[in-house]
Each structure stands twice: as structure tokens, then as C-alpha cells.
Design an enzyme around this catalytic site. Structure first.
Site, short mmCIF file in Angstrom:
data_model
loop_
_atom_site.label_atom_id
_atom_site.label_comp_id
_atom_site.label_asym_id
_atom_site.label_seq_id
_atom_site.Cartn_x
_atom_site.Cartn_y
_atom_site.Cartn_z
N LYS A 54 69.65 76.56 81.03
CA LYS A 54 69.74 76.64 82.50
C LYS A 54 71.19 76.93 82.90
O LYS A 54 71.45 77.79 83.74
CB LYS A 54 69.28 75.33 83.14
CG LYS A 54 67.77 75.15 83.10
CD LYS A 54 67.31 73.76 83.51
CE LYS A 54 65.82 73.60 83.26
NZ LYS A 54 65.31 72.26 83.49
N GLN A 98 67.18 66.35 84.87
CA GLN A 98 66.38 66.78 83.73
C GLN A 98 65.43 65.66 83.30
O GLN A 98 65.86 64.53 83.08
CB GLN A 98 67.32 67.18 82.57
CG GLN A 98 66.58 67.76 81.36
CD GLN A 98 65.87 69.08 81.68
OE1 GLN A 98 66.41 69.95 82.37
NE2 GLN A 98 64.65 69.24 81.19
N ASP A 121 64.06 71.89 92.08
CA ASP A 121 62.87 71.79 91.22
C ASP A 121 61.59 71.64 92.05
O ASP A 121 60.48 71.83 91.54
CB ASP A 121 62.99 70.58 90.28
CG ASP A 121 63.36 70.98 88.85
OD1 ASP A 121 63.22 72.18 88.52
OD2 ASP A 121 63.78 70.10 88.08
#
Ligand code: NAD
Length: 287
Positions: A54, A98, A121
Site C-alpha cells: 500500500k 491494518q 477503507d
């Protein structure tokens, strides 16, 4: 029939080049560089790889990234305090925690601490709700990547039968909602579904996100189906495969994604999309 293969890598590359241009324009016109902060707690090897990928995708596209690393035994309060600081930082347009988190940390509590306008997200309850009513600005990255692939390939959605195999919060459920918004007739299957093939054979578009290698064989699909394989499974011999028996099904489908090189490259690309969109909105809000 032999399916045309959807080249997710090429489509992702094209989109990333478009985003890079928008990022240059944003900086030139408003002096703003999109920024993302990634919080990584502990040293889960798979998470390390995902986070590295990422961050390097952000760097290549021109998005500023900041990695906040915390030890596996970091108290929940510390994670929340880091989120609070990032929420208040105007240079940060996207915050990503994460997953998975160590067991002593309450995941919903952490996700809900993220400012809804920085939730790239799309996992905050507010954004999940916005997705349900059809107006989220942060569609979750993996199903959003599938939607972009279908759009790129000009696959008609309206009125089509779509079967989604897998009902997780990060892939199956948001996927179904996005396709419903596009007025497909959507059926969701999961591990308790009886006679899976009876449903998958109805599909004009089949999206599979179950995490079961070889789950879908040619006898479970109809001629001409569009197949999107989200699954990523590592076989004991080291090979990476999806949930669809690719060699079998490709002779019956009209379009199919490979694994690797299909949905995978699109997921991070949509993270870039969501971060850039957030930065652009922050500028628009000030004008
Ligand atoms: P998950 O384990 O959270 O959910 C799996 C879903 O599949 C569940 O709803 C379960 O009921 C269903 N399922 C399991 N076995 C089934 C069966 N035999 N028949 C029908 N349904 C079944 O998984 P997830 O996080 O949604 O991920 C699914 C797959 O997608 C995994 O292989 C994962 O690695 C992959 N994935 C890929 C990307 C990407 O970027 N390409 C991103 C996220 C997940």
C-alpha cells in the site's frame, strides 16, 4: 466459448496514471498533497506485506504516506490516541488501520474512532450505513475494485442476475449492496447455502469471494457468464489460486479474472482513489 481474460493489472495501471495526474493538478492548483496514514499494530507477516504494498503504491502515485508502527502489546488507548492525533492533522486525508488487530484490541471501537471523512477503507459504521442507502463516498476497496473492472469492461449490470458467493463484511456484503444500487438482481450465497450450483447457474455475473480453492467448477456456471474471482488462496505447493477452477470455467465464461492479476491489483488502486477523493473534498470544503 473461451473467455476473454480481464487484465486487472493493466486496468489498475491505467487508473493509477489518471490519479497521478489529478494529484499533480491538486498540488499545482491548491498546494495540497493527498496524505494517508497507516496504523500497523504488531508484526503479522501478511499485514507487513500488505502495508508495504500500500505504501509503495502511494509513493508511486504521489500520495504522501505515513506509517505508524506500534508493538503487538500496545494498549488499545494508545491506538485510539494515535487515531485522534491523525484525525486532527489536516495533512492526513485518509486513515487506515491494518487488520487483523491483536486480540486485546476492540476492532469496532478502533474503526469507529476514525473520522468518517478520513475513513478510506469505508469500514466505519457511518460509511457502512451510507453504503446501505447508496451514497457512500468511501466504497470498501475490494468490491469497489470489482465494480471498476466491470465498468471498464462495459459489462451491463442493470437487470442482470448477479450471484455473490461469500457474505463477509469486507467483500461479499458490500459487493451485493453496490450491485443492488446498480439495479442488478442480487443473490448472496455463503457457507450454509444448500446446493450452491443451483444458484450460481442462474448468474449472468458471478462474483466469488469465499476463500475456497476450486469452489466453482464449469458445471456450476452457465455459458457466457462473467466471472470475477476475488479469492486468494496459497496451495501447499506454493501456487496462488482463486476460488474458481480457472482452466475449467474459462471455456464456458465470456469474461473471467485471473488470480493473480485480476481483482488483487484493483484493491490498492481503490485505496488510492478513496484517498485522492478525500483530499479533493477537503479542498472543495475550504473554497
Ligand atoms: P471471509 O472468510 O471473511 O468470508 C468468506 C465468506 O465465504 C463467508 O461469508 C463464508 O460463509 C463464505 N464461504 C466459505 N466457504 C464457502 C463455501 N464452501 N461455499 C459458499 N460460501 C462459502 O473471507 P473474505 O475476507 O471475504 O475473503 C474471501 C476471499 O477473498 C479470500 O480468499 C481472501 O483472501 C480474498 N480477498 C481478496 C482480496 C483482494 O484484494 N483480491 C481482498 C480481500 C479478500
Amino acid at each position: 466459448m473461451t473467455a476473454r481474460i480481464i487484465d486487472g493489472k493493466a486496468i489498475a495501471k491505467k487508473l493509477r496514471a489518471e490519479y497521478a495526474e489529478r494529484i499533480v493538478a491538486l498540488k499545482a492548483k491548491h498546494g495540497v498533497v493527498p496524505g494517508i496514514a497507516v496504523i500497523l499494530v504488531g508484526d503479522n507477516p501478511a499485514s507487513e506485506v500488505y502495508v508495504r504494498n500500500k505504501i509503495s503504491a502511494c509513493r508511486e502515485t504521489g500520495i504522501h504516506s505515513e506509517l505508524v508502527r506500534l508493538p503487538a502489546d500496545a494498549p488499545e488507548a494508545e491506538v485510539l490516541a494515535r487515531i485522534d492525533a491523525l484525525n486532527a492533522d489536516p495533512a492526513v486525508h485518509g486513515i487506515l488501520v491494518q487488520l487483523p488487530l491483536p486480540p486485546h484490541i476492540d476492532v469496532p471501537k478502533v474503526l469507529e474512532r476514525i473520522d468518517v471523512s478520513k475513513d478510506v477503507d469505508g469500514f466505519h459504521l457511518y460509511n457502512v450505513g451510507a453504503l446501505v442507502v447508496g451514497n457512500t463516498v468511501f466504497p470498501p476497496c475490494t468490491p469497489f475494485g470489482v465494480q471498476k473492472l466491470l465498468e471498464h469492461e462495459n459489462v451491463p449490470i442493470e437487470g442482470r442476475n448477479v450471484v455473490v458467493v461469500g457474505a463477509s463484511n469486507i467483500v461479499g456484503k458490500p459487493m451485493a449492496l453496490m450491485l443492488m444500487k446498480q439495479e442488478a438482481t442480487v443473490c448472496i450465497c455463503h457457507k450454509k447455502t444448500r446446493n450452491l450450483g443451483m444458484f450460481t447457474r442462474l448468474a449472468d455475473i458471478l462474483v466469488v469471494a469465499a476463500g475456497v480453492p476450486g469452489l466453482i467448477s464449469a458445471d456450476m456456471v452457465k455459458e457466457g457468464v462473467v466471472v470475477i474471482d476475488v479469492g486468494i488462496n496459497r496451495l501447499p505447493d506454493g501456487r496462488l489460486v482463486g476460488d474458481v477452477d480457472f482452466e475449467d470455467v474459462r471455456h464456458k465464461a465470456s469474461l473471467i479474472t485471473p488470480v493473480p492479476g485480476g481483482v488483487g491489483p484493483m484493491t490498492i488502486t481503490m485505496l488510492l482513489h478513496n484517498t485522492l477523493g478525500s483530499a479533493e473534498r477537503s479542498v472543495a470544503a475550504k473554497v
